[in-house]
Design an enzyme around this catalytic site. Structure first.
Site, PDB file in Angstrom:
ATOM      1  N   LYS A 193       0.840  -1.203   0.000  1.00  0.00           N
ATOM      2  CA  LYS A 193       0.000   0.000   0.000  1.00  0.00           C
ATOM      3  C   LYS A 193       0.878   1.257   0.000  1.00  0.00           C
ATOM      4  O   LYS A 193       2.096   1.171  -0.052  1.00  0.00           O
ATOM      5  CB  LYS A 193      -0.962  -0.047   1.182  1.00  0.00           C
TER       6      LYS A 193
HETATM    7  C1  LIG Z   1      -5.265  -4.448   1.517  1.00  0.00           C
HETATM    8  C2  LIG Z   1      -6.736  -4.358   1.480  1.00  0.00           C
HETATM    9  C3  LIG Z   1      -7.545  -4.621   2.592  1.00  0.00           C
HETATM   10  C4  LIG Z   1      -7.064  -5.279   3.859  1.00  0.00           C
HETATM   11  O1  LIG Z   1      -5.958  -4.728   4.428  1.00  0.00           O
HETATM   12  P1  LIG Z   1      -4.983  -5.617   5.346  1.00  0.00           P
HETATM   13  O2  LIG Z   1      -4.135  -4.571   5.997  1.00  0.00           O
HETATM   14  O3  LIG Z   1      -4.212  -6.509   4.413  1.00  0.00           O
HETATM   15  O4  LIG Z   1      -5.807  -6.378   6.305  1.00  0.00           O
HETATM   16  C5  LIG Z   1      -8.910  -4.370   2.496  1.00  0.00           C
HETATM   17  N1  LIG Z   1      -9.459  -3.928   1.366  1.00  0.00           N
HETATM   18  C6  LIG Z   1      -8.721  -3.706   0.258  1.00  0.00           C
HETATM   19  C7  LIG Z   1      -9.406  -3.195  -0.967  1.00  0.00           C
HETATM   20  C8  LIG Z   1      -7.347  -3.925   0.268  1.00  0.00           C
HETATM   21  O5  LIG Z   1      -6.635  -3.727  -0.830  1.00  0.00           O
END
Ligand SMILES: *Cc1c(COP(=O)(O)O)cnc(C)c1O
Length: 386
Positions: A186
């Site tokens: 991210k």
């Molecule tokens: C990464 C992601 C999540 C979950 O995040 P985590 O930190 O991996 O639990 C939820 N929704 C979307 C669209 C994502 O890309």
């Protein structure tokens, strides 16, 4: 010499980030300390969000939002069919029913007209997802929510730094809660980590309690008179979803570089756009609203594999041999075995099908060089026989 392999996304950690983490390790608090509140303040200020709660990961952020909004058994929650599993699972965690909504075939974003068709007397909430980093049409989502009294949770895991009109995603202008993830792919990372933002102090309080077993220590909120400083009450059912000071120190350090990261992502996206502008069977994922700025979590393209005459697995394998890793975001969630038995058949989601069969995410991360997009598109040209 062969060129290094390009992943589809990855973190960028520098010496300041490492020093920030080491300083916490040498200090007195590894968790529930000042680095956590410091990160919450810095993130909230950056987003223009009145209340920010840092939490163990982005999935926990979604779970906390569903719990704080008191969603539960019998409630239906509208979720776009193309998203990561967590956007739907969070509703199931609290006993509510995810009801999948079709997406727009060229953007993958929630089709708000289809959402309106799927509203019933049990619908309580909608979870728009800002897929790839482009905001969903939040004005239309808000209008639908107001018509039917729905709560709105923005899954903003892809959209840290995105804007819509004069609002920043995460300031909750159109929603009750926005959720973020700080997984290494991210925009900024804490290893694992997440956050929720809201304008509502009561929701913030509920999500803070949810992060820590449902414990309440505020003397004004205790049911019984406090007998002493050790006292607390569990007033609701929560979890241990705490995030550490180690993680939050990294998050605060990374946040200082967010604007630079975003600029780099935008510059890379512009290069890709230019390089692909005259391709016949490959088009960048479309924007749906003209007044938005994508955070470019992903650079996804739509490829007409049939017209190209090479299937996606082969294209990905050929790209991989050229050192270019790609990924597919995402398999529609109602296609998953767990949800297939609990949702409508794929034919009910033609937009999701059209998006999924064509999509491919090309490498996109801030440490990529300006020469890399040309390398990627050259490899894509070779892989598709262009
Ligand atoms: C990464 C992601 C999540 C979950 O995040 P985590 O930190 O991996 O639990 C939820 N929704 C979307 C669209 C994502 O890309």
């Amino acid at each position: 010499m062969t060129e290094p392999t390009l992943p589809y996304g990855r973190q960028w950690i520098d010496d300041d980030d490492i020093a920030a983490v080491v300083a916490v390790l040498r200090g007195g608090y590894l968790t529930t300390g000042p680095a956590v509140s410091g990160f919450e303040e810095a993130l909230g200020a950056h987003l223009g969000a009145p209340h920010t709660v840092a939490i163990s990961n982005g999935t926990a952020a979604l779970h906390a939002a569903c719990a704080a909004l008191a969603l539960g058994p019998g409630d239906e929650v509208l979720v776009p069919a193309v998203t990561f599993l967590a956007s739907a699972n969070c509703a199931a965690y609290v006993g509510a029913t995810p009801v999948f909504v079709d997406v727009l075939p060229d953007s993958g974003l929630i089709d708000v007209d289809d959402a309106a068709r799927r509203v019933t007397s049990r619908t309580r909430a909608i979870i728009p997802v800002h897929l790839t980093g482009r905001p969903a049409d939040m004005v239309a989502v808000r209008r639908l929510a107001d018509q039917h009294g729905l709560r709105v949770i923005e899954d903003a895991a892809h959209a840290l730094g995105a804007t819509l009109g004069d609002t920043t995603i995460g300031d909750c202008r159109y929603s009750d809660v926005a959720t973020f993830s700080f997984h290494p792919v991210k925009h900024i990372t804490t290893g694992e980590g997440g956050a929720v933002t809201t304008r509502d102090p009561e929701l913030a309080r509920a999500m803070r309690a949810f992060r820590c077993h449902g414990m309440e220590r505020d003397p004004d909120r205790l049911r019984d008179a406090s007998p002493g400083p050790w006292y607390y009450e569990q007033q609701s059912l929560g979890f241990n979803y705490r995030i550490t000071d180690i993680q939050c120190a990294l998050g605060t350090s990374q946040l200082r570089r967010l604007d630079d990261f975003l600029q780099r992502r935008r510059a890379l996206a512009a290069l890709y756009d230019e390089l692909l502008s005259d391709w016949q069977h490959v088009q960048p994922v479309a924007a749906t609203t003209s007044d938005c700025l994508s955070a470019w979590h992903l650079y996804s393209v739509l490829i007409d594999f049939e017209a190209v005459g090479v299937d996606r697995a082969t294209v990905m394998a050929r790209l991989g041999e050229a050192g270019v890793r790609t990924q597919v975001h995402y398999i529609p969630v109602p296609w998953q075995p767990y949800y297939a038995a609990r949702s409508e058949a794929p034919a009910s989601y033609p937009g999701a099908g059209a998006y999924y069969t064509r999509t491919l995410s090309l490498p996109m991360f801030p440490a990529m060089s300006r020469d890399d997009p040309a390398r990627v598109t050259a490899a894509l040209a070779a892989a598709t026989g262009r």
